[in-house]
Design a protein around this motif. Structure first.
Motif, mmCIF file in Angstrom:
data_model
loop_
_atom_site.group_PDB
_atom_site.id
_atom_site.type_symbol
_atom_site.label_atom_id
_atom_site.label_comp_id
_atom_site.label_asym_id
_atom_site.label_seq_id
_atom_site.Cartn_x
_atom_site.Cartn_y
_atom_site.Cartn_z
ATOM 1 N N LEU B 205 8.753 4.114 6.693
ATOM 2 C CA LEU B 205 7.402 3.854 7.646
ATOM 3 C C LEU B 205 7.720 4.684 8.476
ATOM 4 O O LEU B 205 7.722 4.794 9.901
ATOM 5 N N LEU B 206 8.784 3.757 8.845
ATOM 6 C CA LEU B 206 9.909 3.276 10.161
ATOM 7 C C LEU B 206 9.886 4.591 11.422
ATOM 8 O O LEU B 206 9.364 4.592 12.384
ATOM 9 N N THR B 207 9.829 5.824 10.419
ATOM 10 C CA THR B 207 9.979 6.847 11.478
ATOM 11 C C THR B 207 8.758 8.035 11.743
ATOM 12 O O THR B 207 8.489 8.512 11.714
ATOM 13 N N GLN B 208 7.652 7.326 11.047
ATOM 14 C CA GLN B 208 6.960 8.303 11.171
ATOM 15 C C GLN B 208 5.602 7.891 12.148
ATOM 16 O O GLN B 208 5.515 9.343 12.694
ATOM 17 N N GLN B 209 5.368 6.894 13.318
ATOM 18 C CA GLN B 209 4.719 7.040 13.955
ATOM 19 C C GLN B 209 5.476 6.037 14.919
ATOM 20 O O GLN B 209 6.014 5.025 14.292
ATOM 21 N N PRO B 210 5.051 6.382 16.023
ATOM 22 C CA PRO B 210 5.304 4.735 16.678
ATOM 23 C C PRO B 210 4.973 3.875 16.379
ATOM 24 O O PRO B 210 4.251 3.689 15.614
ATOM 25 N N LEU B 211 5.797 2.778 16.825
ATOM 26 C CA LEU B 211 5.850 1.253 16.011
ATOM 27 C C LEU B 211 5.260 0.441 16.155
ATOM 28 O O LEU B 211 4.917 -0.533 17.577
ATOM 29 N N THR B 212 3.706 0.805 16.712
ATOM 30 C CA THR B 212 2.606 -0.095 16.899
ATOM 31 C C THR B 212 2.188 -1.258 16.002
ATOM 32 O O THR B 212 3.179 -1.625 14.892
ATOM 33 N N ASP B 213 1.864 -2.505 16.664
ATOM 34 C CA ASP B 213 1.527 -3.458 15.930
ATOM 35 C C ASP B 213 0.814 -3.131 14.941
ATOM 36 O O ASP B 213 1.294 -4.310 13.912
ATOM 37 N N GLU B 214 0.582 -2.386 14.167
ATOM 38 C CA GLU B 214 -0.282 -2.008 13.130
ATOM 39 C C GLU B 214 0.556 -1.358 12.124
ATOM 40 O O GLU B 214 0.257 -2.265 11.227
ATOM 41 N N ILE B 215 1.453 -0.375 12.055
ATOM 42 C CA ILE B 215 2.395 0.333 11.618
ATOM 43 C C ILE B 215 3.489 -0.881 11.218
ATOM 44 O O ILE B 215 3.628 -1.522 9.828
ATOM 45 N N ILE B 216 3.881 -2.198 12.135
ATOM 46 C CA ILE B 216 4.461 -2.440 11.944
ATOM 47 C C ILE B 216 3.367 -4.105 10.623
ATOM 48 O O ILE B 216 4.914 -4.225 9.964
ATOM 49 N N GLN B 217 2.409 -4.007 10.702
ATOM 50 C CA GLN B 217 2.184 -5.141 9.598
ATOM 51 C C GLN B 217 2.176 -4.780 8.227
ATOM 52 O O GLN B 217 2.099 -4.878 7.122
ATOM 53 N N ASN B 218 1.639 -3.247 8.565
ATOM 54 C CA ASN B 218 1.703 -2.012 7.424
ATOM 55 C C ASN B 218 3.221 -2.376 6.486
ATOM 56 O O ASN B 218 3.450 -1.970 5.165
ATOM 57 N N ILE B 219 4.956 -2.473 7.693
ATOM 58 C CA ILE B 219 6.054 -2.577 7.108
ATOM 59 C C ILE B 219 6.019 -3.469 6.394
ATOM 60 O O ILE B 219 6.780 -3.559 4.452
ATOM 61 N N GLY B 220 5.595 -4.628 6.865
ATOM 62 C CA GLY B 220 5.576 -5.959 5.844
ATOM 63 C C GLY B 220 4.837 -5.648 4.530
ATOM 64 O O GLY B 220 5.640 -5.997 4.531
ATOM 65 N N LYS B 221 3.579 -5.163 4.568
ATOM 66 C CA LYS B 221 2.746 -5.154 3.367
ATOM 67 C C LYS B 221 3.733 -4.519 2.441
ATOM 68 O O LYS B 221 3.352 -4.557 0.855
ATOM 69 N N ILE B 222 3.810 -3.344 3.421
ATOM 70 C CA ILE B 222 5.324 -2.288 1.518
ATOM 71 C C ILE B 222 6.430 -3.986 1.794
ATOM 72 O O ILE B 222 6.470 -3.191 0.522
ATOM 73 N N ALA B 223 6.706 -4.378 2.425
ATOM 74 C CA ALA B 223 7.914 -5.460 1.545
ATOM 75 C C ALA B 223 7.495 -6.734 1.232
ATOM 76 O O ALA B 223 8.430 -6.573 -0.168
ATOM 77 N N TRP B 224 5.922 -6.401 1.186
ATOM 78 C CA TRP B 224 6.064 -7.583 -0.091
ATOM 79 C C TRP B 224 5.852 -6.859 -1.474
ATOM 80 O O TRP B 224 6.425 -7.417 -2.754
ATOM 81 N N LYS B 225 5.499 -6.101 -1.309
ATOM 82 C CA LYS B 225 5.713 -4.786 -2.643
ATOM 83 C C LYS B 225 6.784 -4.648 -3.120
ATOM 84 O O LYS B 225 7.551 -4.868 -3.752
ATOM 85 N N GLU B 226 7.543 -4.205 -2.115
ATOM 86 C CA GLU B 226 9.480 -3.937 -2.711
ATOM 87 C C GLU B 226 10.534 -4.575 -2.974
ATOM 88 O O GLU B 226 10.789 -4.225 -3.766
ATOM 89 N N VAL B 227 10.979 -5.974 -2.824
ATOM 90 C CA VAL B 227 11.497 -6.574 -2.626
ATOM 91 C C VAL B 227 10.907 -7.513 -4.372
ATOM 92 O O VAL B 227 9.882 -7.430 -5.090
ATOM 93 N N MET B 228 11.982 -7.798 -5.219
ATOM 94 C CA MET B 228 12.133 -8.557 -6.316
ATOM 95 C C MET B 228 12.652 -9.834 -7.142
ATOM 96 O O MET B 228 13.074 -9.409 -7.503
ATOM 97 N N PRO B 229 11.999 -10.687 -5.844
ATOM 98 C CA PRO B 229 12.792 -12.189 -6.049
ATOM 99 C C PRO B 229 12.268 -12.515 -7.613
ATOM 100 O O PRO B 229 10.922 -12.085 -8.310
ATOM 101 N N ILE B 230 13.402 -13.962 -7.825
ATOM 102 C CA ILE B 230 12.279 -14.412 -8.861
ATOM 103 C C ILE B 230 12.481 -15.919 -8.255
ATOM 104 O O ILE B 230 12.561 -16.463 -7.028
#
Ligand SMILES: Cc1cc2nc3c(=O)[nH]c(=O)nc-3n(C[C@H](O)[C@H](O)[C@H](O)COP(=O)(O)OP(=O)(O)OC[C@H]3O[C@@H](n4cnc5c(N)ncnc54)[C@H](O)[C@@H]3O)c2cc1C
Ligand code: FES
Ligand code: FES
Lengths: 162, 265
Positions: B205-230
């Motif tokens: 997602l980093l390169t698709q559009q300029p890193l606006t605040d909205e995109i950054i928040q989206n990337i944060g949400k994706i991270a929530w799903k992508e990590v696999m903590p215990i």
């Protein structure tokens, strides 16, 4: 397997024969009768065993004596002994920065390493960072921080910069 | 093998590791170096965290590694602990490892009879487990220097500021274009999986559009799903997910603020 190990402690050459995996802290306390450095956690977390090796502050509870062969070790005794106290030690007394005293030698060693590197009166935040690895359960730290500031001022006065 | 001993001696004292013979490598000065040659940065395994923090070449061309080293333990641990030891321990929470991931490090592993180069992504196989063979050691850590428009940041959450093992950490390195346009980037999380992991969905997602605040928040949400903590003694899995997401968001904001204020290095 015992082995003879040579190193320098507080500027004096020293030779001890022991297992090279004995900790430097145990050697200082048991073999060399230098009991300022204390064992508390024994795991690198509290800093009460802090000494200088080649002028950098380290935890002697995690260093094996075989690792300081030919190196230069300074303990709190080497920072100063009565009546020739270092400014840091004088300031600790003046500011009342010690209570039970268990953490004090380690903190003095850390402060010594820190003040060796600065030529100004450090900020509270800088002192806190420098002491991040030293815990004190008694004082609440404010007097310790004040003592280190006072010592820095004394050092500068002596250098004639203030 | 014992270098700084900050992991090895603790494990010995806890009775978890009692080798018959210790090989003390701390005194091998030839393995304590930082240099730049043939377009690559070379770091000897016995380089301490303090050496890394103070080195001007690394401050400029491996900023994220310097930030990570600064977060290790407190002064005593930084003076004693080595980068080779941090890699050798292979803790999922090791602080320099995510930084080395986003910098694309390659390790040189040597035995008396062999040498091989292994990219960092192939080196770790689980908590405390690596592909290192019995008679091999790490002899060099090689990283491509960051470009003038490449900026990195390391964010860590621990129970307190000094001397604490990461509950979650994240390293980010971005190749920046004009304004907030990102041309490429890498993100690596620590303490959210058995080894350090790259967050490839976030990276995409980093390169698709300029890193606006909205995109950054989206990337944060994706991270929530992508990590696999215990869940373990240090934190629950849910808390780690929330924090991974927040640390990444905060890291990206801070990095962009630096980019907007300072520009190229
Ligand atoms: C109080 C405390 C706080 C800490 N805080 C942090 C922290 O905040 N973040 C963090 O990441 N770590 C932390 N650590 C862990 C530790 O300090 C670091 O991982 C450090 O970098 C280890 O380096 P060392 O030289 O002391 O390793 P050692 O203990 O000497 O070695 C560790 C392991 O790596 C192997 N090894 C060492 N060198 C090599 C080599 N060249 N090739 C192959 N294998 C090798 C050893 O055989 C051993 O298995 C902390 C430790 C303590 C005690
Ligand atoms: S006794 Fe060495 S750090 Fe606590
Ligand atoms: S004076 Fe008691 S621990 Fe510091």
């Amino acid at each position: 397997m015992m082995r003879k190990i040579l190193f320098t402690v507080n500027d004096a050459p020293c030779s001890i024969t022991c297992h090279p995996a004995k900790t430097l802290l145990d050697v200082l306390r048991e073999d060399l009768d230098l009991t300022a450095s204390k064992e508390c956690c024994g795991k690198g977390e509290c800093g009460s065993c802090s000494v200088l090796v080649n002028n950098e502050v380290v935890c002697s509870c995690l260093i094996l004596v075989g690792q300081v062969e030919n190196q230069n070790v300074i303990t709190c005794e080497g920072v100063g002994l009565t009546p020739h106290l270092d400014h840091i030690q004088e300031s600790f007394i003046e500011e009342g920065a010690t209570q039970c005293g268990y953490c004090t030698p380690g903190i003095i060693v850390s402060a010594k390493a820190f003040l060796n590197d600065v030529d100004y009166v450090p900020s509270v935040d800088e002192i806190k960072t420098a002491l991040g690895g030293n815990l004190c359960r008694c004082t609440g730290y404010s007097k310790i921080i004040q003592a280190i500031k006072t010592a820095a001022e004394k050092n500068l006065k002596e250098l004639g910069t203030v | 093998m014992i270098a700084g001993g900050t992991d090895a001696a603790v494990r010995m004292k806890e009775g978890k590791w009692r080798p018959e013979v210790w090989i003390n490598i701390k005194g091998i000065h030839e393995l304590r170096y930082i240099s730049e040659k043939d377009g690559a940065i070379h770091i000897g395994p016995l380089t301490t965290h303090t050496d890394i923090i103070r080195h001007t070449l690394l401050q400029k061309k491996a900023d994220v590694l310097v930030e990570a080293a600064r977060e290790v333990g407190a002064i005593q641990m930084q003076n004693m602990g080595t980068i080779g030891g941090n890699i050798g321990t292979a803790s999922p929470a090791g602080d320099t490892i995510p930084a080395l991931y986003v910098l694309g490090a390659v390790f040189e592993l040597r035995s008396i009879t062999s040498v091989r180069l292994v990219p960092i992504e192939e080196f770790f196989i689980g908590p405390g487990k690596t592909i290192l063979k019995k008679k091999e050691m790490i002899t060099n850590i090689i990283i491509p220097p960051q470009k003038a428009n490449e900026i990195g940041i390391f964010q860590k959450l621990g129970p307190r500021k000094a001397q604490s093992i990461s509950i979650v950490n994240v390293a980010i390195s971005l190749l920046m274009g004009k304004d907030r346009k990102c041309l490429g980037g890498k993100i690596a999380f620590g303490a959210v999986a058995p080894t350090i992991i790259r967050a490839k969905k976030c990276e995409a997602l980093l390169t698709q559009q300029p890193l606006t605040d909205e995109i950054i928040q989206n990337i944060g949400k994706i991270a929530w799903k992508e990590v696999m903590p215990i869940t373990d003694g240090r934190a629950t899995a849910a808390y780690r997910r929330d924090m991974a997401s927040s640390l990444l968001e905060r890291g990206l904001y801070r990095l962009l603020r630096r980019w907007e204020n300072d520009g190229e290095k």
